[in-house]
Write a protein that holds these residues in place. Structure first.
Motif, PDB file in Angstrom:
ATOM      1  N   ILE A 262       0.827  -1.207   0.000  1.00 39.26           N
ATOM      2  CA  ILE A 262       0.000   0.000   0.000  1.00 39.26           C
ATOM      3  C   ILE A 262       0.861   1.257   0.000  1.00 39.26           C
ATOM      4  O   ILE A 262       0.545   2.245  -0.674  1.00 39.26           O
ATOM      5  N   VAL A 263       1.953   1.247   0.746  1.00 34.81           N
ATOM      6  CA  VAL A 263       2.876   2.385   0.743  1.00 34.81           C
ATOM      7  C   VAL A 263       3.387   2.644  -0.670  1.00 34.81           C
ATOM      8  O   VAL A 263       3.436   3.795  -1.134  1.00 34.81           O
ATOM      9  N   GLU A 264       3.766   1.577  -1.360  1.00 34.17           N
ATOM     10  CA  GLU A 264       4.257   1.722  -2.739  1.00 34.17           C
ATOM     11  C   GLU A 264       3.182   2.334  -3.631  1.00 34.17           C
ATOM     12  O   GLU A 264       3.466   3.203  -4.466  1.00 34.17           O
ATOM     13  N   TYR A 265       1.936   1.911  -3.458  1.00 37.96           N
ATOM     14  CA  TYR A 265       0.837   2.479  -4.242  1.00 37.96           C
ATOM     15  C   TYR A 265       0.623   3.951  -3.906  1.00 37.96           C
ATOM     16  O   TYR A 265       0.474   4.795  -4.803  1.00 37.96           O
ATOM     17  N   LEU A 266       0.585   4.275  -2.606  1.00 37.27           N
ATOM     18  CA  LEU A 266       0.293   5.648  -2.184  1.00 37.27           C
ATOM     19  C   LEU A 266       1.372   6.634  -2.616  1.00 37.27           C
ATOM     20  O   LEU A 266       1.096   7.824  -2.798  1.00 37.27           O
ATOM     21  N   GLN A 267       2.593   6.153  -2.804  1.00 31.23           N
ATOM     22  CA  GLN A 267       3.669   7.028  -3.268  1.00 31.23           C
ATOM     23  C   GLN A 267       3.392   7.575  -4.670  1.00 31.23           C
ATOM     24  O   GLN A 267       3.919   8.619  -5.034  1.00 31.23           O
TER      25      GLN A 267
END
Length: 386
Positions: A262-267
């Motif tokens: 999710i962190v990778e997506y939100l970036q």
């Protein structure tokens, strides 16, 4: 969590029943216990003081954190309150993080106003500010690492050593990582506290807390006061907590894997103004993570790039993320910090801590990460259209 810790968690309380050989330990719901004879109490005499089911989970908690003993309390806040009342007297100083959990902030500020003791909220990542506070000879230093909700990491070993040199007892709130990912006692802390409501139980059906101490004498004193003021945990809650602990390691592994995705997506999401997670090089204290943590955890926060109308639209469009307080369950939760978990802080205090009005905190669960990302993506697209 080490392999030994994982085994301890899975086997917590198992095969302890000598009467019937129950693999899972029974729940001892009795409030009182008969005496063998006049002036001859058994090991347990009254369940506020001690209970066989609570004893079992306390042993496991102490083993997982590497402590001499643990005290299970009826809430996470009562665990914090227990520590402050044992170690602080009128006029004594508590040094706490300026960006701590809103419930902790509310307790400390209200007790300070009543004259029970004094509190100083400082940015513990700012060593000049921290050293100035320690120069006032506090009796207790509380750490949150990572902090709630901004996931700031501080150097636990350095701060606990500095607290000891200043004559203070150090206590670390390890709720966000659990013993799977961090063991503060091994880093020099005197005490560890948990809201067992969160990852340790993991199923959003228990409210409990714990204090684990390195020194056996501190365990005895804390246990005496917990019984004295009546904040010990209930037998059924202890049983449920034992059940939750058995799946702690795999739950944390899955939730952390999901969080990283999710962190990778939100970036890449333009409606995210700022992202907070210990895995990010720009995250405050990222340089300490490898030294004291065994992973990044499954909590993250982000500031939405928009106004309240956008925020409302985004939250309303979510299906797999439940708008609710708390964290650490198998289900994914999202909360608006300013109006939920940190509503007890004044607007000025939130601003000083860096908590914006558009900050959202996510507790990532164990659902399929692709479903969670799709849910977020749909909510962002819906909010941008409205």
């Amino acid at each position: 969590m080490t392999r030994k810790q994982a085994t301890i968690a899975v086997h917590s309380g198992l095969n302890d029943d000598e009467q019937y050989g129950c693999v899972v330990p029974p729940i001892y719901l009795s409030s009182t216990y008969n005496f063998l004879d006049f002036k001859q109490p058994r090991m347990h005499d009254y369940s506020r003081r001690s209970n066989p089911t609570r004893d079992a989970v306390q042993r496991v908690l102490a083993e997982l954190e590497g402590g001499a003993g643990a005290i299970l309390t009826n809430t996470g806040m009562s665990a914090i309150h227990l520590v402050t009342m044992v170690f602080l007297k009128p006029g004594d100083l508590l040094v706490a993080p300026h960006d701590c959990y809103g419930g902790s902030y509310r307790l400390f500020e209200s007790m300070n106003k009543r004259g029970a003791w004094r509190v100083k909220f400082v940015d513990q990542g700012n060593y000049v500010e921290l050293e100035a506070a320690l120069a006032e000879h506090p009796k207790l230093v509380l750490l949150e690492s990572p902090s709630n909700p901004l996931l700031r990491v501080v150097d636990i070993a350095v701060i606990c050593n500095a607290a000891r040199n200043a004559g203070a007892v150090s206590v670390v709130d390890n709720t966000f990582l659990s013993p799977v990912l961090q063991n503060p006692l091994a880093l020099g802390a005197d005490l560890v506290i948990h809201s067992c409501t969160k990852y340790l139980n993991g199923h959003s059906d228990v409210v409990a807390g714990a204090v684990i101490a390195k020194d056996p004498d501190l365990v005895k004193e804390l246990m005496w006061w917990a019984n004295n003021i009546g904040v010990t945990g209930a037998a059924f809650d202890s049983y449920l907590l034992l059940r939750g602990l058995r799946t702690l390691a795999p739950r944390m592994a899955t939730a952390q894997y999901n969080a990283l995705a999710i962190v990778e997506y939100l970036q890449q999401q333009p409606l995210v103004k700022k992202l907070y997670h210990p895995s990010l090089p720009e995250n405050v204290g990222h340089e300490y993570v490898a030294r004291q943590q065994r992973g990044f955890g499954a909590m993250l926060s982000f500031e939405l790039n928009g106004d309240e109308m956008l925020l409302r639209s985004f939250l309303k469009a979510l299906q797999f993320f439940t708008l609710a307080e708390s964290l650490g369950g198998v289900e994914s939760l999202i909360s608006h910090t300013a109006t939920m978990t940190h509503a007890g802080m004044s607007e000025e205090a939130r601003a000083a801590a860096g908590i914006s009005e558009t900050l959202l905190r996510i507790s990532v669960g164990i659902e399929d990460h692709k479903d969670l990302i799709a849910d977020l993506d749909n909510a962002f697209r819906t909010a941008s259209r409205d």
